[in-house]
Design a protein around this motif. Structure first.
Motif, PDB file in Angstrom:
ATOM      1  N   LEU A 154     -21.155  38.200   0.845  1.00  0.00           N
ATOM      2  CA  LEU A 154     -20.507  37.553  -0.302  1.00  0.00           C
ATOM      3  C   LEU A 154     -19.190  38.247  -0.619  1.00  0.00           C
ATOM      4  O   LEU A 154     -18.162  37.593  -0.840  1.00  0.00           O
ATOM      5  CB  LEU A 154     -21.447  37.604  -1.506  1.00  0.00           C
ATOM      6  CG  LEU A 154     -21.228  36.575  -2.617  1.00  0.00           C
ATOM      7  CD1 LEU A 154     -21.348  35.168  -2.079  1.00  0.00           C
ATOM      8  CD2 LEU A 154     -22.214  36.811  -3.751  1.00  0.00           C
ATOM      9  N   LEU A 155     -19.189  39.577  -0.641  1.00  0.00           N
ATOM     10  CA  LEU A 155     -17.961  40.321  -0.909  1.00  0.00           C
ATOM     11  C   LEU A 155     -16.947  40.141   0.219  1.00  0.00           C
ATOM     12  O   LEU A 155     -15.736  40.102  -0.017  1.00  0.00           O
ATOM     13  CB  LEU A 155     -18.286  41.803  -1.097  1.00  0.00           C
ATOM     14  CG  LEU A 155     -19.109  42.138  -2.353  1.00  0.00           C
ATOM     15  CD1 LEU A 155     -19.494  43.606  -2.353  1.00  0.00           C
ATOM     16  CD2 LEU A 155     -18.341  41.786  -3.614  1.00  0.00           C
ATOM     17  N   ALA A 156     -17.463  40.030   1.443  1.00  0.00           N
ATOM     18  CA  ALA A 156     -16.561  39.767   2.565  1.00  0.00           C
ATOM     19  C   ALA A 156     -15.869  38.421   2.398  1.00  0.00           C
ATOM     20  O   ALA A 156     -14.667  38.281   2.665  1.00  0.00           O
ATOM     21  CB  ALA A 156     -17.334  39.810   3.883  1.00  0.00           C
ATOM     22  N   ALA A 157     -16.628  37.411   1.951  1.00  0.00           N
ATOM     23  CA  ALA A 157     -16.054  36.075   1.753  1.00  0.00           C
ATOM     24  C   ALA A 157     -15.013  36.078   0.645  1.00  0.00           C
ATOM     25  O   ALA A 157     -14.002  35.370   0.721  1.00  0.00           O
ATOM     26  CB  ALA A 157     -17.166  35.075   1.430  1.00  0.00           C
ATOM     27  N   TRP A 158     -15.250  36.895  -0.390  1.00  0.00           N
ATOM     28  CA  TRP A 158     -14.335  36.930  -1.541  1.00  0.00           C
ATOM     29  C   TRP A 158     -13.116  37.816  -1.314  1.00  0.00           C
ATOM     30  O   TRP A 158     -12.030  37.534  -1.808  1.00  0.00           O
ATOM     31  CB  TRP A 158     -15.075  37.425  -2.783  1.00  0.00           C
ATOM     32  CG  TRP A 158     -16.075  36.455  -3.325  1.00  0.00           C
ATOM     33  CD1 TRP A 158     -16.158  35.122  -3.069  1.00  0.00           C
ATOM     34  CD2 TRP A 158     -17.140  36.759  -4.229  1.00  0.00           C
ATOM     35  NE1 TRP A 158     -17.209  34.569  -3.742  1.00  0.00           N
ATOM     36  CE2 TRP A 158     -17.841  35.549  -4.477  1.00  0.00           C
ATOM     37  CE3 TRP A 158     -17.592  37.918  -4.850  1.00  0.00           C
ATOM     38  CZ2 TRP A 158     -18.943  35.467  -5.318  1.00  0.00           C
ATOM     39  CZ3 TRP A 158     -18.696  37.851  -5.686  1.00  0.00           C
ATOM     40  CH2 TRP A 158     -19.359  36.632  -5.916  1.00  0.00           C
TER      41      TRP A 158
ATOM     42  N   LEU B   2     -21.231  43.115   9.854  1.00  0.00           N
ATOM     43  CA  LEU B   2     -21.785  41.858  10.340  1.00  0.00           C
ATOM     44  C   LEU B   2     -21.058  40.665   9.743  1.00  0.00           C
ATOM     45  O   LEU B   2     -20.814  39.667  10.426  1.00  0.00           O
ATOM     46  CB  LEU B   2     -23.278  41.779  10.000  1.00  0.00           C
ATOM     47  CG  LEU B   2     -24.177  42.913  10.511  1.00  0.00           C
ATOM     48  CD1 LEU B   2     -25.591  42.736   9.990  1.00  0.00           C
ATOM     49  CD2 LEU B   2     -24.164  42.964  12.027  1.00  0.00           C
ATOM     50  N   ALA B   3     -20.713  40.770   8.469  1.00  0.00           N
ATOM     51  CA  ALA B   3     -20.132  39.624   7.760  1.00  0.00           C
ATOM     52  C   ALA B   3     -18.729  39.286   8.237  1.00  0.00           C
ATOM     53  O   ALA B   3     -18.301  38.130   8.126  1.00  0.00           O
ATOM     54  CB  ALA B   3     -20.118  39.896   6.252  1.00  0.00           C
ATOM     55  N   ILE B   4     -18.002  40.283   8.757  1.00  0.00           N
ATOM     56  CA  ILE B   4     -16.614  40.019   9.170  1.00  0.00           C
ATOM     57  C   ILE B   4     -16.517  39.705  10.662  1.00  0.00           C
ATOM     58  O   ILE B   4     -15.415  39.661  11.215  1.00  0.00           O
ATOM     59  CB  ILE B   4     -15.686  41.202   8.817  1.00  0.00           C
ATOM     60  CG1 ILE B   4     -16.108  42.475   9.562  1.00  0.00           C
ATOM     61  CG2 ILE B   4     -15.651  41.424   7.316  1.00  0.00           C
ATOM     62  CD1 ILE B   4     -15.139  43.628   9.391  1.00  0.00           C
ATOM     63  N   TYR B   5     -17.646  39.452  11.321  1.00  0.00           N
ATOM     64  CA  TYR B   5     -17.593  39.092  12.736  1.00  0.00           C
ATOM     65  C   TYR B   5     -16.682  37.894  13.018  1.00  0.00           C
ATOM     66  O   TYR B   5     -15.913  37.926  13.987  1.00  0.00           O
ATOM     67  CB  TYR B   5     -19.000  38.820  13.268  1.00  0.00           C
ATOM     68  CG  TYR B   5     -19.782  40.066  13.621  1.00  0.00           C
ATOM     69  CD1 TYR B   5     -19.176  41.326  13.636  1.00  0.00           C
ATOM     70  CD2 TYR B   5     -21.126  40.002  13.940  1.00  0.00           C
ATOM     71  CE1 TYR B   5     -19.894  42.461  13.951  1.00  0.00           C
ATOM     72  CE2 TYR B   5     -21.850  41.135  14.268  1.00  0.00           C
ATOM     73  CZ  TYR B   5     -21.231  42.362  14.267  1.00  0.00           C
ATOM     74  OH  TYR B   5     -21.949  43.489  14.597  1.00  0.00           O
ATOM     75  N   PRO B   6     -16.761  36.806  12.221  1.00  0.00           N
ATOM     76  CA  PRO B   6     -15.831  35.696  12.498  1.00  0.00           C
ATOM     77  C   PRO B   6     -14.366  36.123  12.422  1.00  0.00           C
ATOM     78  O   PRO B   6     -13.541  35.684  13.230  1.00  0.00           O
ATOM     79  CB  PRO B   6     -16.181  34.674  11.402  1.00  0.00           C
ATOM     80  CG  PRO B   6     -17.604  34.956  11.062  1.00  0.00           C
ATOM     81  CD  PRO B   6     -17.733  36.450  11.165  1.00  0.00           C
TER      82      PRO B   6
ATOM     83  N   ILE C  46     -12.148  38.222   3.922  1.00  0.00           N
ATOM     84  CA  ILE C  46     -11.656  37.035   4.629  1.00  0.00           C
ATOM     85  C   ILE C  46     -10.289  36.600   4.086  1.00  0.00           C
ATOM     86  O   ILE C  46      -9.359  36.371   4.861  1.00  0.00           O
ATOM     87  CB  ILE C  46     -12.675  35.881   4.551  1.00  0.00           C
ATOM     88  CG1 ILE C  46     -14.007  36.287   5.214  1.00  0.00           C
ATOM     89  CG2 ILE C  46     -12.116  34.624   5.219  1.00  0.00           C
ATOM     90  CD1 ILE C  46     -13.887  36.695   6.666  1.00  0.00           C
ATOM     91  N   PRO C  47     -10.108  36.503   2.742  1.00  0.00           N
ATOM     92  CA  PRO C  47      -8.754  36.161   2.249  1.00  0.00           C
ATOM     93  C   PRO C  47      -7.728  37.278   2.470  1.00  0.00           C
ATOM     94  O   PRO C  47      -6.563  37.020   2.734  1.00  0.00           O
ATOM     95  CB  PRO C  47      -8.970  35.927   0.744  1.00  0.00           C
ATOM     96  CG  PRO C  47     -10.432  35.725   0.581  1.00  0.00           C
ATOM     97  CD  PRO C  47     -11.077  36.551   1.642  1.00  0.00           C
ATOM     98  N   GLY C  48      -8.164  38.555   2.342  1.00  0.00           N
ATOM     99  CA  GLY C  48      -7.225  39.674   2.394  1.00  0.00           C
ATOM    100  C   GLY C  48      -6.948  40.208   3.774  1.00  0.00           C
ATOM    101  O   GLY C  48      -5.992  40.963   3.964  1.00  0.00           O
TER     102      GLY C  48
END
Length: 410
Positions: A166-170, A45-49, A173-175
Motif C-alpha cells: 500500500l505504501l509502495a503504491a502511494w 516485493l511490492a516494487i517488482y513491477p 510508484i509515483p515517486g
C-alpha cells in the motif's frame, strides 16, 4: 542495584501483575518492531513491477532477487539462533536493523541488477538477525501463553507485510526508485525501539531469567527419532505453505494485471487486502492453538485451505478477491502453531528452533519465487497458479504429528 531490580518487599501478587504488564509492553514493542521490519521487507516485493520496467527484468530475474533476499535470511537464521542460544546478544536486534537500513539506501540508488541483488542481500541479512532473537524475546515475555505471544509477534510482521504494498503504491510508484530512501526513517525508528528492547533483554539476563527452564509437565517426552520425524513433517508443511505464499506475494500483482487488466496500483491494493487477511489469520492461530491444541490448528490451516486454492485459478475478479482473503486467513494461522509446536518438541532451544523455522520459511519462499518465476517464463503466470493449487494437500502429513499435550487447561 540487584535489590532495586527485584525488591523483596513487593508482595508476590503485585510483582506478578507488574511482570504481566511488562510482558505485554515488551510484546507490543517487539510486535511493532516486527511491523516495521516486515513492512520494509515487503517493499522489495511490492516494487517488482517498477524494477521490472526500470531494469527490463525477466520473471526469472525477479525470482532471483527474491531468492537472494530469502537465502541470505534463511541460511543465516539457524546459525544466529544456534549461537544466541549459547551466547545471547541483547543488542543484536538493533545491529541487524542497521543492515536493513543500509540495504534500503542502496536499493534507492541501485544503478543495475547486480546492485539490486546486493541491496536485497543486506535486507535479508538484517532479517536473519532479527527473527530468531525477536522470537526469543516474545517467548521470554509470554508469561506461559506461548501461542498468544507468537501470534502477537507474528501479526506485527504480517501487518507490516500488508502495509508495504500500500505504501509502495502511494509513495514509491509515483515517486520512483529514489523515494525508497524515505523508508529509512522507519528503519531508524525500529533501531530506537529495538535498543530499548535490548535494555530489557539485558536486564532479564542479569536477573537470571533467560536460563533454560525445565520441560513443562503438561507435555510428553518423545524419543529422539520421533522428534526428528515430527520436525521433518513440520518442515514439509512449511514448504507447502511458503511455496504457495511465494506465488501470491511475488506474482499476484502480475497475475491480476495479466488476467483482469488491472493497473499496477489497483493490483497492489488487492495484494494489500490479501496480506491483511494473512495478518488476521496470524492473530487467530496462536490463541486457538493454546486452547484447542496446536496439532488441530496445523491440520486445519494447511489442508483446510486446499478447496479454495483449487478454485482460485478459475475465479473471476470478485471471487479471486474473496478466495485470496479466505486463503490468507486460513493458511496464516499455521505458522505460530507450527513454531510453538516445534519449540515444545525441543525445549531449551528457542533460538535454534526459531532460526531453523524462520530460516526454512524464508528459504522456501525464495526458492519458490525463483522456481515459479522460471515456470512463468516457460509457460505463463496462469499455469503457475494451477500447479500451486495442489500444494496444500501436503497438509495430509499433519495426521502423523505426535500428540504432545497430556492435558489441556480450559
Amino acid at each position: 542495584m540487584e535489590t532495586a531490580l527485584n525488591p523483596p518487599e513487593i508482595p508476590p501478587a503485585i510483582e506478578k501483575q507488574a511482570a504481566e504488564k511488562t510482558g505485554f509492553r515488551v510484546l507490543g514493542a517487539i510486535s511493532f518492531s516486527h511491523f516495521l521490519n516486515d513492512m520494509i521487507q515487503s517493499l522489495l516485493l511490492a516494487i517488482y513491477p517498477l524494477l521490472k520496467g526500470n531494469f527490463h527484468l525477466s520473471f526469472a530475474q525477479i525470482g532471483l532477487i527474491t531468492l537472494t533476499f530469502q537465502v541470505t535470511a534463511s541460511l543465516l537464521q539457524p546459525l544466529v539462533g544456534l549461537y544466541t542460544d549459547k551466547h545471547p546478544k541483547p543488542y543484536s536486534l538493533a545491529i541487524g536493523m542497521g543492515s536493513t537500513l543500509c540495504g534500503l539506501l542502496l536499493l534507492s540508488v541501485a544503478p543495475n541488477f547486480t546492485v539490486l541483488l546486493i541491496a536485497a542481500a543486506l535486507v535479508g541479512t538484517g532479517s536473519s538477525v532479527f527473527h530468531p532473537e525477536a522470537s526469543r524475546v516474545a517467548r521470554m515475555a509470554s508469561g506461559g501463553r506461548h501461542g498468544l505471544a507468537q501470534s502477537l509477534f507474528q501479526v506485527g510482521g504480517n501487518a507490516g507485510s500488508a502495509m508495504g504494498p500500500l505504501l509502495a503504491a502511494w509513495i514509491i510508484i509515483p515517486g520512483g526508485q529514489h523515494s525508497i530512501a524515505w523508508f529509512t526513517i522507519a528503519a531508524l525508528i525500529a533501531i530506537v525501539v529495538l535498543r530499548q528492547i535490548g535494555h530489557w533483554y539485558q536486564r532479564q539476563q542479569l536477573a537470571g531469567k533467560t536460563k533454560p527452564k525445565k520441560k513443562a509437565a503438561s507435555h510428553v517426552e518423545l524419543p529422539r527419532n520421533k522428534v526428528v520425524m515430527a520436525v521433518g513433517i513440520l518442515l514439509l508443511l512449511i514448504f507447502s505453505k511458503y511455496f504457495y505464499m511465494a506465488s501470491l506475494s511475488s506474482y499476484f500483482t502480475f497475475y491480476l494485471i495479466s488476467k483482469f487488466q488491472l493497473s499496477v496500483q489497483d493490483a497492489q491494493i488487492h495484494l494489500f487486502v490479501f496480506l491483511f487477511a494473512v495478518a488476521i489469520g496470524t492473530v487467530l492461530g496462536g490463541p486457538i492453538g493454546d486452547r484447542v491444541g496446536r496439532k488441530l490448528v496445523i491440520w486445519v490451516s494447511i489442508l483446510g485451505v486446499a478447496p479454495f486454492t483449487l478454485m482460485l485459478p478459475y475465479a473471476n475478479l470478485f471471487w479471486t478477491g474473496v478466495l485470496t482473503v479466505i486463503i490468507g486467513m486460513i493458511l496464516a494461522s499455521a505458522f505460530s502453531a507450527i513454531l510453538v509446536f516445534a519449540q515444545e518438541l525441543m525445549p531449551g532451544k528457542v533460538g535454534t528452533v526459531s532460526g531453523l523455522f524462520f530460516g526454512f520459511a524464508f528459504g522456501m519462499g525464495g526458492i519458490g519465487a525463483a522456481l515459479l518465476g522460471k515456470l512463468a517464463d516457460m509457460t505463463d503466470i496462469f499455469f503457475v497458479y494451477q500447479v500451486c493449487a495442489f500444494l496444500p494437500l501436503i497438509g495430509l502429513l499433519a495426521a502423523f504429528l505426535p500428540k504432545l499435550e497430556k492435558s489441556r487447561a480450559a
